[in-house]
Design a protein around this motif. Structure first.
Motif, PDB file in Angstrom:
ATOM      1  N   UNK A   1       0.874  -1.176   0.000  1.00  0.00           N
ATOM      2  CA  UNK A   1       0.000   0.000   0.000  1.00  0.00           C
ATOM      3  C   UNK A   1       0.905   1.218   0.000  1.00  0.00           C
ATOM      4  N   UNK A   2       0.655   2.161  -0.916  1.00  0.00           N
ATOM      5  CA  UNK A   2       1.613   3.243  -1.132  1.00  0.00           C
ATOM      6  C   UNK A   2       0.933   4.465  -1.739  1.00  0.00           C
ATOM      7  N   UNK A   3       1.690   5.566  -1.753  1.00  0.00           N
ATOM      8  CA  UNK A   3       1.284   6.744  -2.521  1.00  0.00           C
ATOM      9  C   UNK A   3       2.540   7.379  -3.088  1.00  0.00           C
ATOM     10  N   UNK A   4       2.411   7.926  -4.275  1.00  0.00           N
ATOM     11  CA  UNK A   4       3.576   8.520  -4.939  1.00  0.00           C
ATOM     12  C   UNK A   4       4.043   9.821  -4.297  1.00  0.00           C
ATOM     13  N   UNK A   5       3.243  10.391  -3.424  1.00  0.00           N
ATOM     14  CA  UNK A   5       3.637  11.623  -2.745  1.00  0.00           C
ATOM     15  C   UNK A   5       4.385  11.315  -1.448  1.00  0.00           C
ATOM     16  N   UNK A   6       4.496  10.031  -1.122  1.00  0.00           N
ATOM     17  CA  UNK A   6       5.136   9.605   0.123  1.00  0.00           C
ATOM     18  C   UNK A   6       6.584   9.202  -0.138  1.00  0.00           C
TER      19      UNK A   6
ATOM     20  N   UNK B   1      -6.662  16.726  -3.235  1.00  0.00           N
ATOM     21  CA  UNK B   1      -5.764  17.603  -3.970  1.00  0.00           C
ATOM     22  C   UNK B   1      -6.379  17.970  -5.328  1.00  0.00           C
ATOM     23  N   UNK B   2      -6.374  19.251  -5.706  1.00  0.00           N
ATOM     24  CA  UNK B   2      -6.883  19.621  -7.033  1.00  0.00           C
ATOM     25  C   UNK B   2      -6.187  18.816  -8.123  1.00  0.00           C
ATOM     26  N   UNK B   3      -6.887  18.553  -9.198  1.00  0.00           N
ATOM     27  CA  UNK B   3      -6.336  17.757 -10.289  1.00  0.00           C
ATOM     28  C   UNK B   3      -5.026  18.348 -10.793  1.00  0.00           C
ATOM     29  N   UNK B   4      -4.948  19.674 -10.833  1.00  0.00           N
ATOM     30  CA  UNK B   4      -3.748  20.338 -11.340  1.00  0.00           C
ATOM     31  C   UNK B   4      -2.640  20.438 -10.298  1.00  0.00           C
ATOM     32  N   UNK B   5      -2.892  19.950  -9.074  1.00  0.00           N
ATOM     33  CA  UNK B   5      -1.906  20.031  -8.017  1.00  0.00           C
ATOM     34  C   UNK B   5      -1.870  21.417  -7.388  1.00  0.00           C
ATOM     35  N   UNK B   6      -0.900  21.639  -6.506  1.00  0.00           N
ATOM     36  CA  UNK B   6      -0.753  22.925  -5.838  1.00  0.00           C
ATOM     37  C   UNK B   6       0.717  23.316  -5.757  1.00  0.00           C
ATOM     38  N   UNK B   7       0.965  24.593  -5.631  1.00  0.00           N
ATOM     39  CA  UNK B   7       2.319  25.063  -5.410  1.00  0.00           C
ATOM     40  C   UNK B   7       2.867  24.365  -4.168  1.00  0.00           C
TER      41      UNK B   7
ATOM     42  N   UNK C   1       8.269  21.840  -8.048  1.00  0.00           N
ATOM     43  CA  UNK C   1       7.498  23.064  -7.866  1.00  0.00           C
ATOM     44  C   UNK C   1       6.080  22.798  -7.395  1.00  0.00           C
ATOM     45  N   UNK C   2       5.577  21.592  -7.674  1.00  0.00           N
ATOM     46  CA  UNK C   2       4.200  21.267  -7.330  1.00  0.00           C
ATOM     47  C   UNK C   2       4.110  20.074  -6.391  1.00  0.00           C
ATOM     48  N   UNK C   3       3.044  20.079  -5.599  1.00  0.00           N
ATOM     49  CA  UNK C   3       2.599  18.873  -4.927  1.00  0.00           C
ATOM     50  C   UNK C   3       1.484  18.336  -5.820  1.00  0.00           C
ATOM     51  N   UNK C   4       1.672  17.186  -6.444  1.00  0.00           N
ATOM     52  CA  UNK C   4       0.722  16.724  -7.456  1.00  0.00           C
ATOM     53  C   UNK C   4      -0.451  15.929  -6.900  1.00  0.00           C
ATOM     54  N   UNK C   5      -1.478  15.851  -7.704  1.00  0.00           N
ATOM     55  CA  UNK C   5      -2.554  14.901  -7.486  1.00  0.00           C
ATOM     56  C   UNK C   5      -2.042  13.566  -8.042  1.00  0.00           C
TER      57      UNK C   5
END
Length: 219
Positions: free
Chosen positions: A16-21, A57-63, A102-106
């Motif tokens: 179990x994972x996430x790419x933001x981790x 998280x917004x589809x476009x990600x965030x700063x 530059x972004x934190x992605x969805x």
């Protein structure tokens, strides 16, 4: 994961994972190294289970700077955490370069791409590692469909087919159902690695993982 060894682990390995981790990238690397250290191979594919840490998280990600500063109270604290994980990654041969991000992605689309590979019965380990490296090591926006299609092509997949799949939205419902089932099973954090009846929580050292792998083989 291609490991040519004399023994094998017959039970399925679920991650179990996430790419933001970042710890998930480190955990996956430690798992691969543990398989080598334990002199084991894997008969069945590793199954990657989606677990979005930022499902809203917004589809476009965030700063990234704005998002992390708000989440952790300050940019300085975020940078301190980044430094800690960068050191941990370096210890296992992974290069983190947060200055390029530059972004934190969805991450939903990235999870869908992995789901597509697994649905086709293919080992998704190379794709998973490539996406982790693209974000943490190269600062690429893995929430961008074209970027994901590029990464897919870099791992040997057909770029046009990957992009067509991502743009179609196919697999979204199934992916979210799989994620809900993953969370309903009691998993509360990632990485969470299930090897037979054993569960490894967090990016444990390869020695710990190797021991569990050997125990699973003997069970």
């Amino acid at each position: 994961m291609n490991v040519q060894t004399s023994n094998s682990v017959s039970s399925n390995i679920q991650v179990a994972y996430d790419f933001i981790c970042p710890w998930c990238w480190i955990g996956e690397e430690n798992l691969e190294r543990a398989l080598v250290a334990a002199d084991l191979s894997v008969d069945s594919h590793i199954t990657f289970l989606p677990y979005q840490l930022n499902p809203d998280m917004p589809v476009e990600g965030m700063d990234r700077k704005a998002y992390r500063s708000a989440k952790f109270g300050s940019w300085a604290r975020s940078q301190a955490m980044d430094a800690q994980v960068t050191a941990a990654g370096r210890a296992v041969g992974l290069k983190f370069d947060y200055e390029r991000a530059e972004k934190t992605p969805n991450t939903l689309a990235a999870h869908r791409l992995v789901w597509r590979e697994q649905q086709a019965g293919r080992n998704a380990s190379s794709l998973v590692k490539a996406i982790f490296k693209a974000y943490f090591g190269e600062g690429r926006d893995i929430g961008d469909l074209n970027v994901l299609a590029d990464i897919a092509a870099e791992t040997g997949l057909d770029r046009a087919k990957a992009l067509g799949f991502l743009e179609s939205g196919e697999g979204t419902t199934e992916l979210l159902e799989l994620e809900a089932a993953t969370k309903a099973s009691g998993i509360r954090s990632v990485p969470s690695i299930h090897i037979g009846a054993h569960v490894i929580s967090g990016a444990q050292p390869l020695e710990v993982m190797a021991q569990v792998l050997r125990q699973s083989q003997l069970a």
